[in-house]
Design a protein around this motif. Sequence first.
Motif, short mmCIF file in Angstrom:
data_model
loop_
_atom_site.label_atom_id
_atom_site.label_comp_id
_atom_site.label_asym_id
_atom_site.label_seq_id
_atom_site.Cartn_x
_atom_site.Cartn_y
_atom_site.Cartn_z
N VAL A 1 4.95 3.53 1.87
CA VAL A 1 3.54 3.26 2.11
C VAL A 1 2.96 2.36 1.01
CG1 VAL A 1 1.27 4.33 2.41
CG2 VAL A 1 3.29 5.36 3.49
N GLU A 2 3.42 2.59 -0.21
CA GLU A 2 2.97 1.76 -1.33
C GLU A 2 3.19 0.26 -1.04
OE1 GLU A 2 4.74 3.42 -5.02
OE2 GLU A 2 4.92 1.28 -5.49
N THR A 3 4.34 -0.05 -0.43
CA THR A 3 4.63 -1.45 -0.11
C THR A 3 3.70 -1.95 0.99
OG1 THR A 3 6.93 -1.06 -0.68
CG2 THR A 3 6.48 -3.04 0.62
N LEU A 4 3.45 -1.09 2.00
CA LEU A 4 2.55 -1.50 3.08
C LEU A 4 1.16 -1.79 2.52
CD1 LEU A 4 3.62 1.04 5.88
CD2 LEU A 4 4.14 -1.40 5.74
N ILE A 5 0.76 -1.00 1.51
CA ILE A 5 -0.55 -1.22 0.89
C ILE A 5 -0.54 -2.55 0.13
CG2 ILE A 5 -2.14 -0.35 -0.89
CD1 ILE A 5 -1.51 2.49 0.14
N LYS A 6 0.55 -2.79 -0.61
CA LYS A 6 0.65 -4.08 -1.35
C LYS A 6 0.59 -5.26 -0.38
CE LYS A 6 3.43 -2.72 -5.25
NZ LYS A 6 4.83 -2.40 -5.41
#
Length: 638
Positions: free
Chosen positions: A499-504
Amino acid sequence: MHAATKCLAAAVAAALCSSVYAASGTFEGTAMGKNDQIKVSVELKEDRIVSVKVGENYETPSISRRVFKVVPELIVDNQTVNVDSISGATFTSFGVLGAVRDALKKSGTDISKFTKGPRVSEKITIDPTPKADVVIIGGGGAGLSAAVTAARKGASVLILEKSSFVGGNTMAAGGGFNAAVPETVAKHDMSKGQADLIEAQLAAKPLNEKQAELIAQLAEDWKAYKARGEKHADGKPVLFDSPAWHALQTWAAGDNKADLNLVDKLSHLAPESVKILTDMGLVWNDKTSQYVGALWPRSHDAANYKSGEGFIQTFLQTIAKEKLPVKISYYTRADNLVMKDGRVVGVEAKGPKGEKMFASANKGVILATGGFSANIEMRMKYDTKWGNLDSSIPTTNLSGITGDGIVMAEKLGANLVGMEYIQLLPICDPETGSVQTTVSIGTPLYVNMEGKRFVNELERRDVISKAILEQPGKKFWKVINAKNARIDKNGVNSYGLKVETLIKQGKVVKADTVEELAQKMGVPADNLVKTVKAWNEFCRKQVDEEFGRPSCLDNVTLFEGPYYADIHSPAVHHTMGGVQIDTSTHVIDKNGKPIPGLYAAGEVTGGIHGTNRVGANAIPDALSFGRVAGETVVNENK
Ligand code: ADP
């Protein structure tokens, strides 16, 4: 002394003493794969690559499994990073190769030693004349279900699969599986809006005998449900469901264009399929949800796997555990069905370098090649609803889903039905068409770029997609809170993405307050605040005065933060049309007669969904009719 220890830091050493330096040790490397960074560790001994191990990654397991085995082997065996990518998994292959280069760089070795020489690729040998009782074209959900069923009945099975992995769209999709299993569905409350839908159906005038039969069955089921009067601890009635209700909803959602006998069969087979999969080891989430366009909260999904992967792995493990006689020929593209004396007896196919194969089938051939969403020419040719389905509209599908089975069957005189009905899935990534860039499950609040609701989110998929295409920017946000978001303890969503990557990447935003969320979404904060307030009121009262949504399940309430939103647009997802089959999966020709020796199941078939497929009906369709095909081909060819 060890060569590497002569130098203080490997990278510095390489520059200072490249002529004498030979790297030894284990070095970590990272590079971007398809979904996220892939980590590898490379063990070097005196400048020889001894091993390559893939570590943390967020690639789709079914697609990447072969890459993670074959690419490291090729690197070690040939002492080169000049390795061809694995077909259908190019980005994952590049990720592994890039990560290995990164590790080599960090080791301080002279990387040019590993980039010389010719490119190496996986060696694949294709049997030119394989024989089996049953030849199945396509190793997606329908193909694997048929294979397991036929093999359990003692038949030898050969699956021809054009890509380097099995699973097809079944694996890549959300993994929702609609089945009217009263015990699981009953974990939800029944709202007045939902009861009204049933009453309306009971009051409707049947359009034919079959529908009259189903309505009569629904009346009986409804009466029995009311007589039981089951309630939850808080006094709210439990949710009703029955296969007749599933069938009636499915038929109506396809504008009554489907073959109601097939629809009825689907709704009755689905609960049986749930049980069979459970017995094979699939673990379901405790509570069902309502996938987009699913029309009722009967969408089951796997708890022990991400997305649709669970169905595929369950079949593969069953084949291995029960030592079933199922062979899979990968990289094998079927081109032609071969008839002899009025019967389909085999398949002409080609290997990765065009090697010719003729696979002969003692008992019959099952078509399980999926639909044609990734074939732009075909979708332009057949679509009559959307106007333009050219390459500017992405697809959720894997690139190999190109209608091959439909073309092959048509050449033999198969009747095609419903080819003009093509589904756009509303909830896709606006850039890539992927279904995976989300943190929600079920069908939460949808808002447009003005921060306002614009549709009953529980509507049919075609209705929602049309509504989205009328909004500013043709996109919208799904809004959910942290309590209801499907993010596991490792920060990974239900498709295996971090999810962290999707947010980035800006595909998902997160905020503690609605105002902050609005700011990150780029929508007017006062509008979003009003929308969320009205939404929560609807969820408390279960009455949606604005859009007539029949229910708010407890997995989509927004009573407290933090909040998430993910951005979406429609993409081509499912082709409802295909070869006509009867309820035993015989392929029907233009004269209404079965084509001997030819069976079909899954998205390659038409007539099951009418104009619009109900969300989470595709996997029960593929797996259940796949099972019927596996049974029929063995039973009638003893
Ligand atoms: P379904 O849900 O109907 O099972 P899927 O999309 O899950 O459909 O699977 C279809 C499978 O068929 C995919 O694995 C795809 O690669 C395979 N396939 C498609 N066309 C061919 C072909 N011509 N030869 C062999 N395999 C094919």
